[in-house]
Design a protein around this motif. Structure first.
Motif, PDB file in Angstrom:
ATOM      1  N   GLU A   1      -0.285  -8.393  -5.233  1.00  0.00           N
ATOM      2  CA  GLU A   1       0.683  -9.177  -5.972  1.00  0.00           C
ATOM      3  C   GLU A   1       0.145 -10.575  -6.263  1.00  0.00           C
ATOM      4  O   GLU A   1      -0.599 -11.145  -5.464  1.00  0.00           O
ATOM      5  CB  GLU A   1       1.986  -9.308  -5.183  1.00  0.00           C
ATOM      6  CG  GLU A   1       2.697  -7.995  -4.925  1.00  0.00           C
ATOM      7  CD  GLU A   1       3.921  -8.194  -4.044  1.00  0.00           C
ATOM      8  OE1 GLU A   1       4.971  -8.604  -4.586  1.00  0.00           O
ATOM      9  OE2 GLU A   1       3.836  -7.944  -2.829  1.00  0.00           O
ATOM     10  N   LYS A   2       0.524 -11.118  -7.397  1.00  0.00           N
ATOM     11  CA  LYS A   2       0.125 -12.480  -7.740  1.00  0.00           C
ATOM     12  C   LYS A   2       0.885 -13.487  -6.881  1.00  0.00           C
ATOM     13  O   LYS A   2       2.029 -13.264  -6.520  1.00  0.00           O
ATOM     14  CB  LYS A   2       0.409 -12.754  -9.218  1.00  0.00           C
ATOM     15  CG  LYS A   2      -0.491 -11.986 -10.162  1.00  0.00           C
ATOM     16  CD  LYS A   2      -0.160 -12.313 -11.609  1.00  0.00           C
ATOM     17  CE  LYS A   2      -1.070 -11.564 -12.574  1.00  0.00           C
ATOM     18  NZ  LYS A   2      -0.717 -11.847 -13.985  1.00  0.00           N
TER      19      LYS A   2
ATOM     20  N   ASP B   1      -7.067  -8.380 -10.477  1.00  0.00           N
ATOM     21  CA  ASP B   1      -8.405  -8.772 -10.019  1.00  0.00           C
ATOM     22  C   ASP B   1      -8.689  -8.301  -8.593  1.00  0.00           C
ATOM     23  O   ASP B   1      -9.793  -8.517  -8.070  1.00  0.00           O
ATOM     24  CB  ASP B   1      -8.558 -10.292 -10.087  1.00  0.00           C
ATOM     25  CG  ASP B   1      -8.492 -10.808 -11.520  1.00  0.00           C
ATOM     26  OD1 ASP B   1      -9.031 -10.116 -12.408  1.00  0.00           O
ATOM     27  OD2 ASP B   1      -7.892 -11.878 -11.752  1.00  0.00           O
ATOM     28  N   ASN B   2      -7.712  -7.666  -7.952  1.00  0.00           N
ATOM     29  CA  ASN B   2      -7.941  -7.165  -6.597  1.00  0.00           C
ATOM     30  C   ASN B   2      -9.039  -6.097  -6.630  1.00  0.00           C
ATOM     31  O   ASN B   2      -8.934  -5.111  -7.366  1.00  0.00           O
ATOM     32  CB  ASN B   2      -6.644  -6.557  -6.048  1.00  0.00           C
ATOM     33  CG  ASN B   2      -6.753  -6.214  -4.566  1.00  0.00           C
ATOM     34  OD1 ASN B   2      -7.648  -5.477  -4.156  1.00  0.00           O
ATOM     35  ND2 ASN B   2      -5.832  -6.716  -3.774  1.00  0.00           N
ATOM     36  N   PRO B   3     -10.119  -6.275  -5.846  1.00  0.00           N
ATOM     37  CA  PRO B   3     -11.252  -5.332  -5.897  1.00  0.00           C
ATOM     38  C   PRO B   3     -10.901  -3.924  -5.418  1.00  0.00           C
ATOM     39  O   PRO B   3     -11.636  -2.971  -5.695  1.00  0.00           O
ATOM     40  CB  PRO B   3     -12.288  -5.991  -4.982  1.00  0.00           C
ATOM     41  CG  PRO B   3     -11.497  -6.877  -4.075  1.00  0.00           C
ATOM     42  CD  PRO B   3     -10.350  -7.381  -4.905  1.00  0.00           C
ATOM     43  N   LYS B   4      -9.781  -3.779  -4.685  1.00  0.00           N
ATOM     44  CA  LYS B   4      -9.377  -2.454  -4.212  1.00  0.00           C
ATOM     45  C   LYS B   4      -8.598  -1.672  -5.268  1.00  0.00           C
ATOM     46  O   LYS B   4      -8.321  -0.489  -5.086  1.00  0.00           O
ATOM     47  CB  LYS B   4      -8.502  -2.586  -2.959  1.00  0.00           C
ATOM     48  CG  LYS B   4      -9.219  -3.104  -1.736  1.00  0.00           C
ATOM     49  CD  LYS B   4      -8.282  -3.114  -0.530  1.00  0.00           C
ATOM     50  CE  LYS B   4      -8.995  -3.576   0.731  1.00  0.00           C
ATOM     51  NZ  LYS B   4      -8.071  -3.564   1.902  1.00  0.00           N
ATOM     52  N   LEU B   5      -8.259  -2.337  -6.358  1.00  0.00           N
ATOM     53  CA  LEU B   5      -7.412  -1.722  -7.372  1.00  0.00           C
ATOM     54  C   LEU B   5      -8.245  -1.159  -8.514  1.00  0.00           C
ATOM     55  O   LEU B   5      -9.095  -1.839  -9.077  1.00  0.00           O
ATOM     56  CB  LEU B   5      -6.423  -2.765  -7.915  1.00  0.00           C
ATOM     57  CG  LEU B   5      -5.344  -2.285  -8.864  1.00  0.00           C
ATOM     58  CD1 LEU B   5      -4.398  -1.314  -8.167  1.00  0.00           C
ATOM     59  CD2 LEU B   5      -4.561  -3.474  -9.415  1.00  0.00           C
TER      60      LEU B   5
END
Length: 267
Positions: free
Chosen positions: A266-267, A8-12
């Motif tokens: 990372e989670k 869910d990281n917007p940079k990924l």
């Protein structure tokens, strides 16, 4: 995907093979079709950096490590070398030779060196600049010095080669497994160097490649380089003759020292 990955990281931006590799090349179990089709990733910038999974940044870096100069060109080194084999099972020398053969079909080495002389005979290369000068009169490329580290690419160079060498790249992309007949993304790098689309830097500016050896004592330089953040990046290459398990925990300890907290990926 790894269980620890925060998708869910917007940079990924996760790109599966089916998202960018033409269907006729799939499935593939070779890195060559993947690397030669990176330019097809949706939204990929004109300037991008390609890491393998054994390459690690040790400290924050600036854009200029990868792209520099007034034209913001890929940083790299144009140092002539020769291609040699170690064993007949080693495919990489054959693949590099295939890449150089393609290059010689399009360019005259002496003409390209003359056109971009200051990028070939450059003080950043140290004594290797003299080596380039000695072999200045050759009309054919025999090989390039390589570092197995992250490289900077221009997407337009990929597109240019695909336009001029479609059949050759199409053939490699069709191979399900690695072959001595393949090309790989060294060709893209060599193409950039030959056309002068790079900014000259020293060969070891970005970092160093470490081979893992059996025994903790044999790898002390690697551990110290990580813990002291001695260079921008490293590659940790585990060869076939090494029992990696005893080394894994010690390498992890070294990285934990400089990266004690989880990243946002990372989670």
């Amino acid at each position: 995907m790894p269980k620890w990955l925060n998708i869910d990281n917007p940079k990924l931006n996760i790109a599966k093979h089916s998202d960018f590799i033409p269907q006729k090349y799939l499935p593939t179990f070779s890195s060559q079709p993947i690397e030669l089709n990176l330019h097809r990733i949706n939204g990929l910038a004109e300037r991008f950096v390609y890491f393998n999974d054994d390459m690690f940044l040790l400290r924050p870096v600036k854009r200029e490590l990868f792209f520099a100069g007034k034209d913001c060109l890929p940083t790299d080194f144009a140092i002539t070398s020769t291609i040699s084999t170690t064993t007949k099972e080693d495919m990489m020398p054959f693949i590099k030779l295939n890449c150089v053969t393609i290059l010689n079909g399009h360019f005259d080495k002496k003409e390209q060196m003359k056109k971009h002389f200051s990028k070939w005979v450059n003080l950043a290369y140290g004594w290797n600049a003299l080596r380039n000068l000695i072999f200045y009169g050759q009309h054919r490329f025999k090989g390039f010095a390589n570092n197995h580290l992250a490289f900077s690419f221009l997407k337009s160079e990929y597109e240019d080669i695909w336009e001029k060498e479609y059949e050759s790249l199409d053939d490699t992309s069709s191979h399900k497994f690695r072959s001595k007949l393949d090309l790989d993304n060294w060709l893209i790098r060599y193409w950039q160097l030959t056309r002068g689309n790079f900014y000259p830097i020293g060969r070891h500016v970005k970092g160093k490649v470490y081979e893992i050896y059996n025994g903790v004592e044999q790898n002390q330089e690697l551990f110290k380089s990580i813990e002291n953040q001695a260079m921008p990046m490293i590659c940790i290459n585990d060869n076939d003759n090494v029992d990696f398990e005893p080394m894994k925990e010690r390498i992890k300890q070294a990285f934990d020292k400089i990266l004690p907290e989880k990243s946002s990926f990372e989670k």
